[in-house]
Design a protein around this motif. Structure first.
Motif, PDB file in Angstrom:
ATOM      1  N   VAL A  44       0.861  -1.188   0.000  1.00  0.00           N
ATOM      2  CA  VAL A  44       0.000   0.000   0.000  1.00  0.00           C
ATOM      3  C   VAL A  44       0.896   1.237   0.000  1.00  0.00           C
ATOM      4  O   VAL A  44       1.134   1.861   1.041  1.00  0.00           O
ATOM      5  N   PRO A  48      -4.857   4.471  -0.013  1.00  0.00           N
ATOM      6  CA  PRO A  48      -5.348   3.344   0.781  1.00  0.00           C
ATOM      7  C   PRO A  48      -6.792   2.960   0.478  1.00  0.00           C
ATOM      8  O   PRO A  48      -7.179   1.799   0.690  1.00  0.00           O
ATOM      9  N   PHE A  69       1.451  -1.581   4.886  1.00  0.00           N
ATOM     10  CA  PHE A  69       1.223  -0.139   4.914  1.00  0.00           C
ATOM     11  C   PHE A  69       2.497   0.616   5.281  1.00  0.00           C
ATOM     12  O   PHE A  69       3.196   0.253   6.231  1.00  0.00           O
ATOM     13  N   SER A  75      -0.314   6.654   2.738  1.00  0.00           N
ATOM     14  CA  SER A  75      -0.575   5.214   2.819  1.00  0.00           C
ATOM     15  C   SER A  75      -1.377   4.859   4.068  1.00  0.00           C
ATOM     16  O   SER A  75      -2.322   4.076   4.022  1.00  0.00           O
ATOM     17  N   TRP A  76      -0.988   5.430   5.189  1.00  0.00           N
ATOM     18  CA  TRP A  76      -1.518   5.039   6.506  1.00  0.00           C
ATOM     19  C   TRP A  76      -2.910   5.627   6.729  1.00  0.00           C
ATOM     20  O   TRP A  76      -3.118   6.834   6.640  1.00  0.00           O
ATOM     21  N   ILE A  81      -6.935   0.379   7.906  1.00  0.00           N
ATOM     22  CA  ILE A  81      -6.087  -0.688   8.440  1.00  0.00           C
ATOM     23  C   ILE A  81      -6.912  -1.630   9.310  1.00  0.00           C
ATOM     24  O   ILE A  81      -6.835  -2.859   9.170  1.00  0.00           O
TER      25      ILE A  81
END
Length: 258
Positions: A44, A48, A69, A75-76, A81
């Protein structure tokens, strides 16, 4: 039309039809793998929400995957998540600490531990995977020449813990399945030539699907994708096509200078 969510779902469905079991990288590292399996690994790097969409498609198709990630805002995403983990997929850390710390190994290790702790507050994490950072002079895997990630309760890193003498590795780096030719780091040294001789070099997703239909692939597969490259056809799909073609030119220059 390649690199669409529809095409990816077609690939996953064909893997299922051919008798491949979907396991996470964590499952692989723990041992006792089935005879015929595929690890769907997703890096990732960006977007995302694309990964969330792919994870949902996989869930509906009965496939499990491993999502890595990065510790950067692009990304985060805490909610994504958690959701991907709740759907039964694995979540891991896509580390690039040696790059972000400008080659300082000790600082990079501390940065790695900090980010791992943050991720583990959201979901369980057992495996990690290096982010290539092709424009960086540093390879973040080099941290493990000085430290042991197993002492951090990490059981595997795909580039360091996988027996590629038994497993075929396919990656969409460069938005093509033969992008290893211009890849700086997302490639498996020592096995690519052998795979080419066996006819396991593919350009398009349809090429892989045909090989599956003809039972030409081995029983152990790792397929790595970058979900930011997989869109429904439209403006974003075309932007990604142009962007990746431009990046491939830069990568080819970097590789030629090494």
């Amino acid at each position: 039309m390649d690199f669409t969510r529809e095409k990816y779902c077609e690939l996953v469905s064909q893997l299922k039809n051919c008798g491949y079991e979907f396991i996470t990288y964590q499952h692989y590292c723990e041992g006792n793998q089935p005879k015929r399996f595929v690890i769907l690994r997703h890096d990732v790097d960006l977007k995302p929400k694309n990964s969330l969409a792919v994870a949902k498609d996989e869930k509906e198709l009965g496939a499990k995957a491993s999502y890595y990630f990065r510790a950067v805002p692009e990304s985060w995403d805490d909610a994504i998540i958690r959701t991907i983990h709740q759907w039964g997929h694995e979540v891991g850390y896509h580390y690039e600490s040696l790059t972000t710390c400008n080659g300082d190994v000790q600082k990079a290790f501390e940065d790695f531990k900090t980010n791992m702790e943050k991720l583990r507050k959201l979901v369980p994490v057992s495996t990690i995977c290096m982010h290539g950072s092709p424009r960086s002079p540093f390879d973040s895997k080099d941290i493990w020449k000085h430290y042991d990630y197993k002492k951090l309760d990490i059981i595997g890193e795909p580039y360091l813990s996988t027996d590629f003498s038994k497993m075929l590795y396919l990656t969409d780096t460069g938005r093509r399945w033969d992008g290893y030719k211009v890849s700086v780091r997302d490639k498996i040294e020592g096995y690519q030539e052998e795979w080419n001789v066996k006819g396991w070099s593919f350009h398009s997703t349809d090429d892989i699907i045909k090989a599956l239909q003809n039972n030409r692939l081995p029983d152990q597969l790792m397929i790595t994708t970058h979900p930011q490259r997989w869109f429904d056809f439209g403006l974003d799909w075309m932007k990604e096509l142009v962007l990746q073609n431009t990046k491939n030119i830069v990568k080819r220059i970097i590789v030629s200078l090494k």
